[in-house]
Design a protein around this motif. Structure first.
Motif, PDB file in Angstrom:
ATOM      1  N   UNK A 185     -16.729  12.237   1.922  1.00 21.75           N
ATOM      2  CA  UNK A 185     -16.571  12.134   0.900  1.00 21.75           C
ATOM      3  C   UNK A 185     -16.081  11.932  -0.333  1.00 21.75           C
ATOM      4  N   UNK A 186     -15.293  11.141  -0.058  1.00 26.76           N
ATOM      5  CA  UNK A 186     -15.478   9.913  -1.506  1.00 26.76           C
ATOM      6  C   UNK A 186     -16.516   9.268  -1.983  1.00 26.76           C
ATOM      7  N   UNK A 202      -6.041  12.872   2.550  1.00 25.45           N
ATOM      8  CA  UNK A 202      -6.462  12.479   2.893  1.00 25.45           C
ATOM      9  C   UNK A 202      -7.923  11.459   1.949  1.00 25.45           C
ATOM     10  N   UNK A 203      -8.225  12.419   1.133  1.00 23.30           N
ATOM     11  CA  UNK A 203      -9.484  11.580   0.273  1.00 23.30           C
ATOM     12  C   UNK A 203      -8.236  10.866  -0.694  1.00 23.30           C
ATOM     13  N   UNK A 239     -13.865   1.777   5.577  1.00 21.73           N
ATOM     14  CA  UNK A 239     -12.531   1.296   5.146  1.00 21.73           C
ATOM     15  C   UNK A 239     -12.160   2.811   5.775  1.00 21.73           C
ATOM     16  N   UNK A 240     -12.493   3.234   6.600  1.00 22.76           N
ATOM     17  CA  UNK A 240     -11.999   4.529   6.915  1.00 22.76           C
ATOM     18  C   UNK A 240     -11.187   3.769   8.006  1.00 22.76           C
ATOM     19  N   UNK A 298      -4.244  12.174  11.669  1.00 22.58           N
ATOM     20  CA  UNK A 298      -5.697  12.639  11.115  1.00 22.58           C
ATOM     21  C   UNK A 298      -6.386  12.512  12.309  1.00 22.58           C
ATOM     22  N   UNK A 317     -13.239  12.288   5.598  1.00 23.65           N
ATOM     23  CA  UNK A 317     -12.542  12.408   3.996  1.00 23.65           C
ATOM     24  C   UNK A 317     -13.631  10.694   3.654  1.00 23.65           C
ATOM     25  N   UNK A 318     -13.274   9.996   4.156  1.00 25.97           N
ATOM     26  CA  UNK A 318     -14.294   8.794   3.668  1.00 25.97           C
ATOM     27  C   UNK A 318     -15.381   9.656   3.203  1.00 25.97           C
ATOM     28  N   UNK A 340      -6.918   7.369   0.488  1.00 29.67           N
ATOM     29  CA  UNK A 340      -8.398   6.296   0.580  1.00 29.67           C
ATOM     30  C   UNK A 340      -8.743   6.013  -0.195  1.00 29.67           C
ATOM     31  N   UNK A 341      -8.540   6.580  -1.683  1.00 35.96           N
ATOM     32  CA  UNK A 341      -9.517   6.285  -2.917  1.00 35.96           C
ATOM     33  C   UNK A 341      -8.072   5.137  -3.605  1.00 35.96           C
ATOM     34  N   UNK A 360       0.211  -1.340  -0.078  1.00 32.05           N
ATOM     35  CA  UNK A 360      -0.159   0.015  -0.302  1.00 32.05           C
ATOM     36  C   UNK A 360       0.837   0.891  -0.298  1.00 32.05           C
ATOM     37  N   UNK A 388      -9.692   1.786   8.929  1.00 34.93           N
ATOM     38  CA  UNK A 388      -8.393   0.678   9.589  1.00 34.93           C
ATOM     39  C   UNK A 388      -7.686   1.555   8.208  1.00 34.93           C
ATOM     40  N   UNK A 389      -8.353   1.706   7.323  1.00 36.20           N
ATOM     41  CA  UNK A 389      -7.295   2.129   6.162  1.00 36.20           C
ATOM     42  C   UNK A 389      -6.192   3.800   6.724  1.00 36.20           C
ATOM     43  N   UNK A 390      -6.655   4.088   7.626  1.00 34.21           N
ATOM     44  CA  UNK A 390      -6.049   5.125   8.026  1.00 34.21           C
ATOM     45  C   UNK A 390      -4.941   4.780   9.546  1.00 34.21           C
ATOM     46  N   UNK A 391      -5.364   3.936  10.350  1.00 35.11           N
ATOM     47  CA  UNK A 391      -4.370   4.002  11.477  1.00 35.11           C
ATOM     48  C   UNK A 391      -2.553   4.059  11.010  1.00 35.11           C
ATOM     49  N   UNK A 393      -1.883   7.308  11.142  1.00 36.27           N
ATOM     50  CA  UNK A 393      -2.145   8.212  10.496  1.00 36.27           C
ATOM     51  C   UNK A 393      -1.659   9.731  11.876  1.00 36.27           C
ATOM     52  N   UNK A 407      -9.859  -2.609  -2.886  1.00 36.42           N
ATOM     53  CA  UNK A 407     -10.627  -3.013  -2.686  1.00 36.42           C
ATOM     54  C   UNK A 407     -11.655  -2.912  -3.809  1.00 36.42           C
ATOM     55  N   UNK A 457      -6.760   3.216  -2.107  1.00 35.86           N
ATOM     56  CA  UNK A 457      -6.631   2.372  -1.214  1.00 35.86           C
ATOM     57  C   UNK A 457      -8.013   0.879  -1.705  1.00 35.86           C
ATOM     58  N   UNK A 458      -9.014   1.674  -2.187  1.00 36.44           N
ATOM     59  CA  UNK A 458      -9.881   1.590  -2.500  1.00 36.44           C
ATOM     60  C   UNK A 458      -9.692   0.841  -3.464  1.00 36.44           C
ATOM     61  N   UNK A 472     -15.894   2.329   1.682  1.00 38.19           N
ATOM     62  CA  UNK A 472     -15.553   3.368   1.957  1.00 38.19           C
ATOM     63  C   UNK A 472     -15.866   3.899   2.893  1.00 38.19           C
TER      64      UNK A 472
END
Lengths: 184, 184
Positions: free
Chosen positions: B175-176, A139-140, B154-155, B164, B172-173, A143-144, A129, B157-160, B162, A150, A146-147, B151
């Motif tokens: 928004x995406x 952050x957006x 995911x938010x 933020x 952010x999640x 996240x994208x 990753x 566990x994706x941002x471990x 970090x 997914x 990572x998605x 999304x």
DNA sequence: GTCTATATAAGGATAGAC
DNA sequence: GTCTATCCTTATATAGAC
């Protein structure tokens, strides 16, 4: 090259299938042995413990992810590299075995949380990753990225009961993933 | 309104926590009872079987998803409705209990696959998905709608690791997710 | 490399007293 | 509503013969 149908390999095959369908803890060595047509004790010749079956299953997949990570690290950190990583990742998942191993992890997260195999898989995925995300990005965007990964996985179960062919599903997933990774 | 700290509720709390951390099968009734400070037998007064603890856990969440599905169905099938569903879904997941229940499902998929609670949860999620996807849409659009929900999850566990804040992560999640659901 | 037989432990669940 | 005591089943794992 070892015979693909020696006992050791068949234990791995059967175990993986059962772990996915019934869960790791609910699958007993007795059941694996029965399907294979041997006794429990025979399994212990090939694997010292039940956990070691999981460890053996994960070896190949970890190595594969490691290789992909290494390749990504050797490339310039460009959008095209990221896109290429996604393409290769998707390509690898076409392989039934790789696909099954990932499914095993997805469905048994809690059951194998304490095991060494889980920690190694986690670390390897995090490393991968990191090659396709930039900590300085919004952050957006992170996240994208990572998605995107997914999306490749999701295509496997999102399209149940649809009349699209597996090829069409894979193609759609790849399209969405590349869109998410950006840089076109 | 029942006392939030009666035994039944505490069994649910402790069980949910342990099921997430160690897995459903690895968590014994003895362990739950010990943490609660009672004996195994006491648990059987409150829940006929171990499975029934899971069923009870899932009731509230199913009902919540059902209500959201009903609301969505009552609205015109517009892009704004879909966006609103995503917002409400995200809002619900702020609640610790809802969040924990979903985590329990994610991490124990294989372990509870055969249970009734799993089937009901699956069906309910499918129904909800159907309100935000159109079978006539391109596969890519259908996949993106599903990823919008992912999304939100995911938010978590994706941002471990970090720096933020949770609020920034949630924002952010969302928004995406709204971007993925389209129709802006 | 696979077997029989067994050790040892733990699990879910129940009966019946209090 | 919680306890003690116990039943019954199953699990992982080992010892030692073949």
């Amino acid at each position: 090259m070892s015979d693909r149908h020696d006992t050791r390999s068949r234990i791995q095959e059967i175990a993986l299938e059962l772990f996915i369908e019934q869960g790791y803890d609910k699958t007993s060595l007795r059941e694996i042995a029965e399907r294979l047509g041997v006794t429990k004790a025979a399994l212990y010749y090939h694997f010292p413990t039940k956990d070691d079956i999981v460890n053996s299953l994960v070896e190949d997949r970890i190595a594969q992810l490691h290789a992909l990570t290494e390749w990504a690290s050797s490339q310039p950190r460009t959008a095209e590299t990221r896109r290429q990583v996604i393409r290769m990742y998707a390509e690898e998942l076409h392989d039934t075995k790789a696909h099954q191993v990932m499914q095993f992890f997805e469905r048994n997260q809690a059951a194998i949380k304490q095991m060494d195999a889980m920690k190694r898989m986690r670390n390897q995925l995090t490393e991968l990753f990191d090659t396709i995300t930039d900590p300085n990005d919004a952050l957006t965007e992170q996240l994208k990225s990572s998605l995107a990964v997914f999306a490749i996985h999701a295509s496997l179960f999102v399209f149940r009961n649809r009349d699209a062919t597996p090829e069409q599903q894979r193609e759609a997933a790849l399209t969405v993933a590349l869109e998410l990774i950006g840089g076109d």
